[in-house]
Design an enzyme around this catalytic site. Sequence first.
Site, mmCIF file in Angstrom:
data_model
loop_
_atom_site.group_PDB
_atom_site.id
_atom_site.type_symbol
_atom_site.label_atom_id
_atom_site.label_comp_id
_atom_site.label_asym_id
_atom_site.label_seq_id
_atom_site.Cartn_x
_atom_site.Cartn_y
_atom_site.Cartn_z
ATOM 1 N N CYS A 162 0.801 -1.273 -0.047
ATOM 2 C CA CYS A 162 0.103 -0.037 0.058
ATOM 3 C C CYS A 162 0.961 1.323 -0.008
ATOM 4 O O CYS A 162 2.024 1.240 0.817
ATOM 5 C CB CYS A 162 -0.844 0.136 1.359
ATOM 6 N N CYS A 197 -2.322 23.770 -2.214
ATOM 7 C CA CYS A 197 -2.123 22.163 -1.866
ATOM 8 C C CYS A 197 -0.647 21.791 -2.508
ATOM 9 O O CYS A 197 -0.490 20.587 -2.400
ATOM 10 C CB CYS A 197 -3.387 21.610 -2.284
#
Length: 391
Positions: free
Chosen positions: A10, A340
């Site tokens: 992951c 961001c």
Amino acid sequence: MTCKNRAKNCGGCPLLEVPYPEQLKQKEAKVRALLGKYGPVHPIRGMETPTHYRNKVISTFATGSGGKLVSGIYAAKTHKVLPVERCLLEDEVLDMAMEAVRAAAAACKYQPYHEDKGTGLLRHCLLRRGVATGQVMVVLVTAQPVLPGAKNFVRALLAEAEKRSVPVTTVVQNYNPRRTSVVLGEQEKVLYGKGFILDTLCGKTYALSPRSFYQVNPVQTAVLYGLAVDAAKLTGNEVVLDAYCGIGTIGLTAADKAKQVVGVELNRDAVHDAIGNAKHNGVKNARFFAADATEWISAAAAAGERADVIFMDPPREGSTPQFIESVARMAPKRVVYVSCNPETMARDLALLTKKGYRAEGFTPVDMFPNSEHIEVVCALSRQEQRKQSRR
């Protein structure tokens, strides 16, 4: 901190094994290296509990061992689904909600969609939770327009959710027939409830539909927007432009302290939500337009329109030179840039400073602990041009 999903490839938490204080130190240093030449970088605002903060989950269906229906995320740098039952980033209520979805779908004998063959039914499940209200939305994304036994699925889902004390308040089917990595399609059908959930942020209540852009970390979003509104130094007399406004969260947060708020957003669904959110909150001094931010502000500046304060919260690729040129033509006293991506922010600041704006300071906000992403709030003020005396 360790996670069994990480051992299975992951890639969702690249910094998970780095102690959280060190994560914050690294992120603050990155912001200082990129932006420090433009102004002071203030200490990063981190989380007290940097886990289980995501109020939105997207899970992809697949066939697991023994033909079992599973769901999860794509393993790092692959298109293979890694089954996920628990995640250290996700709201724990949503983990249980996803468990209920899998159980109900299995009971209805639904089959996962196979990209290569173009067969099967279930593509993804999108979950949202209004942390302040507790409401949970389930969006089932299907490859076929009809969900067989939809009523039975909803009945089974509500029963499974109740077993786990999960308050599912709406269920939506989204039809996505395209062979694409884009999760949601264009067609939706409400199977249960109102098709949206409510959440409260910075004193305002928001209706969240399946497509609504809404920050995934509610605790840090309140910090981020609080910093942004404070940076605007509003007195109640200002005309405020909220560019890239999404569902209107920054603009509506600022509306109580402004004379007028104008929001601009390309996504029409988001604008529809923004208008509804203003009405629901009794905000009468805010208007929202569905348009490309660069095109809209360019036309407004050319028409001689003015704003006292401009909030700009562009996507990761940052703003555009044309947008910044139009900001300069509008000549607001203050610009509040919420980013961001510090790298594209640095690029845009090079242009803004050339147009006569000075960065007063930067505050990094750790919106995504255990990942490499950073949000930054920057306040800029317009410097008065000194007139050269002639002799």
